[in-house]
Write a protein that holds these residues in place. Structure first.
Motif, PDB file in Angstrom:
ATOM      1  N   ARG A  33       0.862  -1.184   0.000  1.00 32.85           N
ATOM      2  CA  ARG A  33       0.000   0.000   0.000  1.00 32.85           C
ATOM      3  C   ARG A  33       0.898   1.233   0.000  1.00 32.85           C
ATOM      4  O   ARG A  33       1.313   1.725   1.030  1.00 32.85           O
ATOM      5  N   THR A  34       1.198   1.731  -1.171  1.00 34.06           N
ATOM      6  CA  THR A  34       2.196   2.789  -1.303  1.00 34.06           C
ATOM      7  C   THR A  34       1.624   4.196  -1.270  1.00 34.06           C
ATOM      8  O   THR A  34       2.327   5.136  -0.939  1.00 34.06           O
ATOM      9  N   ILE A  40      -1.404   2.943   7.346  1.00 29.37           N
ATOM     10  CA  ILE A  40      -2.105   2.600   8.578  1.00 29.37           C
ATOM     11  C   ILE A  40      -2.578   3.830   9.341  1.00 29.37           C
ATOM     12  O   ILE A  40      -3.680   3.849   9.883  1.00 29.37           O
ATOM     13  N   GLU A  41      -1.765   4.887   9.375  1.00 25.04           N
ATOM     14  CA  GLU A  41      -2.140   6.080  10.123  1.00 25.04           C
ATOM     15  C   GLU A  41      -3.402   6.713   9.540  1.00 25.04           C
ATOM     16  O   GLU A  41      -4.323   7.075  10.268  1.00 25.04           O
ATOM     17  N   ARG A  42      -3.459   6.835   8.232  1.00 22.38           N
ATOM     18  CA  ARG A  42      -4.620   7.436   7.568  1.00 22.38           C
ATOM     19  C   ARG A  42      -5.849   6.539   7.731  1.00 22.38           C
ATOM     20  O   ARG A  42      -6.947   7.001   7.981  1.00 22.38           O
ATOM     21  N   PHE A  43      -5.644   5.231   7.592  1.00 16.78           N
ATOM     22  CA  PHE A  43      -6.742   4.271   7.745  1.00 16.78           C
ATOM     23  C   PHE A  43      -7.336   4.356   9.150  1.00 16.78           C
ATOM     24  O   PHE A  43      -8.546   4.378   9.326  1.00 16.78           O
ATOM     25  N   ALA A  44      -6.490   4.428  10.170  1.00 22.22           N
ATOM     26  CA  ALA A  44      -6.960   4.486  11.554  1.00 22.22           C
ATOM     27  C   ALA A  44      -7.709   5.783  11.827  1.00 22.22           C
ATOM     28  O   ALA A  44      -8.733   5.781  12.511  1.00 22.22           O
ATOM     29  N   GLU A  46      -9.324   7.730   9.608  1.00 18.06           N
ATOM     30  CA  GLU A  46     -10.593   7.764   8.865  1.00 18.06           C
ATOM     31  C   GLU A  46     -11.608   6.766   9.397  1.00 18.06           C
ATOM     32  O   GLU A  46     -12.807   6.997   9.322  1.00 18.06           O
ATOM     33  N   ASN A  47     -11.159   5.644   9.933  1.00 16.69           N
ATOM     34  CA  ASN A  47     -12.077   4.601  10.384  1.00 16.69           C
ATOM     35  C   ASN A  47     -12.168   4.517  11.900  1.00 16.69           C
ATOM     36  O   ASN A  47     -12.882   3.666  12.421  1.00 16.69           O
ATOM     37  N   GLY A  48     -11.454   5.358  12.589  1.00 19.67           N
ATOM     38  CA  GLY A  48     -11.499   5.361  14.048  1.00 19.67           C
ATOM     39  C   GLY A  48     -10.543   4.325  14.611  1.00 19.67           C
ATOM     40  O   GLY A  48     -10.464   3.202  14.135  1.00 19.67           O
ATOM     41  N   ASN A  49      -9.786   4.730  15.608  1.00 17.91           N
ATOM     42  CA  ASN A  49      -8.871   3.807  16.267  1.00 17.91           C
ATOM     43  C   ASN A  49      -9.669   3.082  17.337  1.00 17.91           C
ATOM     44  O   ASN A  49      -9.778   3.525  18.459  1.00 17.91           O
ATOM     45  N   ARG A  50     -10.220   1.949  16.998  1.00 22.77           N
ATOM     46  CA  ARG A  50     -11.123   1.212  17.897  1.00 22.77           C
ATOM     47  C   ARG A  50     -10.388   0.455  18.998  1.00 22.77           C
ATOM     48  O   ARG A  50     -11.004   0.001  19.942  1.00 22.77           O
TER      49      ARG A  50
END
Length: 55
Positions: A33-34, A40-44, A46-50
């Motif tokens: 995932r380039t 991972i930082e952007r994903f967390a 946008e989707n919330g660090n659960r």
């Protein structure tokens, strides 16, 4: 980001029946995932660090 999806209808870990089901989602490896929006930082963010743990 999603490599594969497998769904199982009629069965789950808590029982079986017409209203039960499971979904398994296989994601691509992190090193493949380039682009910035796939990191991972952007994903967390946008989707919330659960997990409640800091990144």
């Amino acid at each position: 980001m999603v490599r594969n999806i497998l769904t199982v209808a009629g069965y789950s870990l808590i029982g079986a029946g017409q209203n039960a089901g499971q979904v398994y989602i296989v994601l691509r490896d992190w090193d493949r995932r380039t682009s910035p929006e796939m990191q991972i930082e952007r994903f967390a963010v946008e989707n919330g660090n659960r997990s409640g743990k800091p990144l």
